[in-house]
Design an enzyme around this catalytic site. Structure first.
Site, mmCIF file in Angstrom:
data_model
loop_
_atom_site.group_PDB
_atom_site.id
_atom_site.type_symbol
_atom_site.label_atom_id
_atom_site.label_comp_id
_atom_site.label_asym_id
_atom_site.label_seq_id
_atom_site.Cartn_x
_atom_site.Cartn_y
_atom_site.Cartn_z
ATOM 1 N N TYR A 121 -13.843 18.298 -16.022
ATOM 2 C CA TYR A 121 -14.240 16.887 -16.024
ATOM 3 C C TYR A 121 -15.381 16.682 -15.012
ATOM 4 O O TYR A 121 -15.249 17.061 -13.846
ATOM 5 C CB TYR A 121 -13.027 16.018 -15.688
ATOM 6 C CG TYR A 121 -13.386 14.586 -15.444
ATOM 7 C CD1 TYR A 121 -13.880 13.792 -16.473
ATOM 8 C CD2 TYR A 121 -13.267 14.024 -14.188
ATOM 9 C CE1 TYR A 121 -14.238 12.482 -16.243
ATOM 10 C CE2 TYR A 121 -13.612 12.709 -13.950
ATOM 11 C CZ TYR A 121 -14.109 11.947 -14.984
ATOM 12 O OH TYR A 121 -14.470 10.660 -14.748
ATOM 13 N N ARG B 291 0.834 -1.202 0.000
ATOM 14 C CA ARG B 291 0.000 0.000 0.000
ATOM 15 C C ARG B 291 0.875 1.261 0.000
ATOM 16 O O ARG B 291 0.492 2.312 -0.486
ATOM 17 C CB ARG B 291 -0.967 0.026 1.190
ATOM 18 C CG ARG B 291 -2.080 1.073 0.973
ATOM 19 C CD ARG B 291 -3.079 1.144 2.112
ATOM 20 N NE ARG B 291 -2.482 1.725 3.278
ATOM 21 C CZ ARG B 291 -2.402 1.159 4.474
ATOM 22 N NH1 ARG B 291 -2.914 -0.039 4.672
ATOM 23 N NH2 ARG B 291 -1.818 1.761 5.471
ATOM 24 N N ASP C 166 -4.648 18.996 -15.382
ATOM 25 C CA ASP C 166 -5.114 17.687 -15.835
ATOM 26 C C ASP C 166 -4.709 17.553 -17.306
ATOM 27 O O ASP C 166 -5.267 18.226 -18.169
ATOM 28 C CB ASP C 166 -6.639 17.603 -15.650
ATOM 29 C CG ASP C 166 -7.208 16.238 -16.003
ATOM 30 O OD1 ASP C 166 -6.563 15.519 -16.785
ATOM 31 O OD2 ASP C 166 -8.299 15.899 -15.498
HETATM 32 C C1 LIG Z 1 -11.465 10.077 -16.884
HETATM 33 C C2 LIG Z 1 -10.931 11.380 -16.446
HETATM 34 C C3 LIG Z 1 -10.573 11.604 -15.116
HETATM 35 C C4 LIG Z 1 -10.807 10.562 -14.040
HETATM 36 O O1 LIG Z 1 -10.056 9.418 -14.273
HETATM 37 P P1 LIG Z 1 -10.490 7.923 -13.824
HETATM 38 O O2 LIG Z 1 -9.304 7.105 -14.185
HETATM 39 O O3 LIG Z 1 -11.726 7.577 -14.618
HETATM 40 O O4 LIG Z 1 -10.766 7.975 -12.360
HETATM 41 C C5 LIG Z 1 -10.020 12.826 -14.797
HETATM 42 N N1 LIG Z 1 -9.845 13.795 -15.723
HETATM 43 C C6 LIG Z 1 -10.204 13.620 -17.012
HETATM 44 C C7 LIG Z 1 -10.002 14.722 -17.991
HETATM 45 C C8 LIG Z 1 -10.768 12.415 -17.409
HETATM 46 O O5 LIG Z 1 -11.145 12.245 -18.673
#
Ligand SMILES: *Cc1c(COP(=O)(O)O)cnc(C)c1O
Length: 383
Positions: A106, A54, A179
């Site tokens: 998102y 973990r 992101d």
């Molecule tokens: C899918 C997505 C997430 C979240 O990711 P998961 O792996 O589904 O938890 C975050 N940001 C963007 C832009 C996404 O497309």
């Protein structure tokens, strides 16, 4: 194992997964280490070294180092999902902290902020990052602790100026998180534009085969203390990836450059075809000169504009449902970044707080032949 990546291009770094050799066996491919527990040194009672999966597992290291090399970061951490990585970044804050996010965000993160984030005491302000003077006024009125960037942003593919937003955010002392799931480090490297922390949903392009849920964070050079805090948060909240998934993620990443080249080429061809189609009223793709973010995308993204595009058809919502139901080669499914092209009516997936037009079709373009995808969309639009 060698831990110092030589100065090679992203394509070579990816193809060779940094060129690490397994010390024990001389294997060119990485091993999967499923062990949860590791031998302790009786002298230091586990204070140094590995103890429990973990906290850390050797299978994570190569994917983390590869991603850090691609993003130009100090180091990386894998998480059990993109959302686990995103919420780990937010958990570096304290209740009462001010978080500024773009209006186009998102939807899963928007939901988390409105529910769990609010309950935990985060103050969240939405800002239009297309209006930098407006963003500055918001930050002047109440300095932020964290400023979130997502570009190009779901599902209209709004492009934010990473350098300009970072500069404003740093002006009030905020941490800047970007992101980079949609652009990938092949197209955009946010750390070069002053971002402190880069987020990925590894479930999308990094893994690229739609068979792993994973997330990652990469910290900018000089952010070693932040990286250690995030590793502690990962351990304490238990948002840890399985060793098999970490191995699959690395395996998928090795073809990222090749996949993105084909995906970007296909997406541009499809966007051009849709733009010229009489049954289509609007195409949203940063690679088209008609997209409001095109000029910025052209300076901020290199070697392509990504594989995500949205479009609206004449006839509104019923027509959009007809098109989504009529595709044959393309599949109607959620998520993106896989090998196969998928289409969805985005509004239905985003819940009641969605700002998305109900007739918007979102396309995640894959690596099939563009002509097959174009033929399929042409017949679906005629249906
Ligand atoms: C899918 C997505 C997430 C979240 O990711 P998961 O792996 O589904 O938890 C975050 N940001 C963007 C832009 C996404 O497309």
């Amino acid at each position: 194992m060698s831990h110092t990546p030589p100065a090679l291009t992203p394509q070579t770094l990816l193809a060779q997964a940094l060129g690490w050799i397994d010390e024990e066996t001389d294997a060119l491919g990485p091993a999967i280490r499923p062990a949860t527990t590791f031998l302790r040194d009786p002298a230091d009672l586990g204070r140094a070294g590995r103890s429990f999966t973990r906290d850390d597992n050797p299978t994570f290291l190569q994917a983390e180092a590869l991603l850090a090399a691609l993003e130009g970061g100090e180091g990386g951490l894998l998480f059990s999902s993109g959302m686990a990585a995103a919420t780990a970044a937010l958990h570096t804050l304290r209740p009462g902290a001010h978080v500024v996010v773009p209006t186009r965000l998102y939807s899963g993160l928007r939901h988390w902020l409105a529910t769990h984030g609010a309950a935990w005491g985060l103050a969240v302000t939405e800002a239009d990052y297309g209006d930098l003077a407006g963003l500055k006024a918001i930050l002047d009125a109440r300095p932020a602790d964290l400023v979130w960037i997502e570009t190009p942003a779901n599902p209209l593919w709004h492009v934010s100026d990473i350098s300009a937003v970072s500069e404003l955010a740093h002006g009030c002392g905020a941490l800047v998180v970007a992101d980079n799931t949609v652009a990938t480090p092949i197209l955009t490297r946010p750390i070069e534009r002053s971002v402190d922390l880069v987020l990925h949903s590894g479930s999308k392009y990094l893994n690229g085969h739609a068979d792993v849920v994973a997330g990652a964070l990469v910290a900018a050079p000089g952010q070693g203390a932040l990286l250690r805090r995030l590793a502690a948060i990962r351990n304490d909240y238990g948002a840890v990836l399985g060793p098999f998934e970490a191995w699959l993620l690395l395996r998928g990443m090795r073809t990222l450059k090749l996949r993105m080249e084909t995906i970007c080429r296909n997406a541009l061809a499809i966007a051009g075809m849709l733009q010229d189609h009489a049954g289509v009223v609007e195409v949203l793709y940063p690679g088209l000169a008609s997209h409001p973010g095109h000029g910025l995308a052209a300076t901020q993204m290199s070697s392509g504009f990504g594989g995500m595009l949205s479009f609206r058809v004449a006839g509104g919502e019923p027509a959009a449902h007809r098109v989504a139901g009529a595709v044959r080669t393309i599949r109607q499914a959620i998520s993106f970044g896989g090998l196969e092209t998928v289409i969805e009516i985005r509004r239905g997936m985003e819940g009641p707080q969605s700002h998305t037009p109900p007739d918007l079709l979102r396309l995640s373009v894959g690596i099939e032949a563009a002509e097959d995808l174009i033929a399929d969309l042409t017949q679906a639009l005629a249906a």
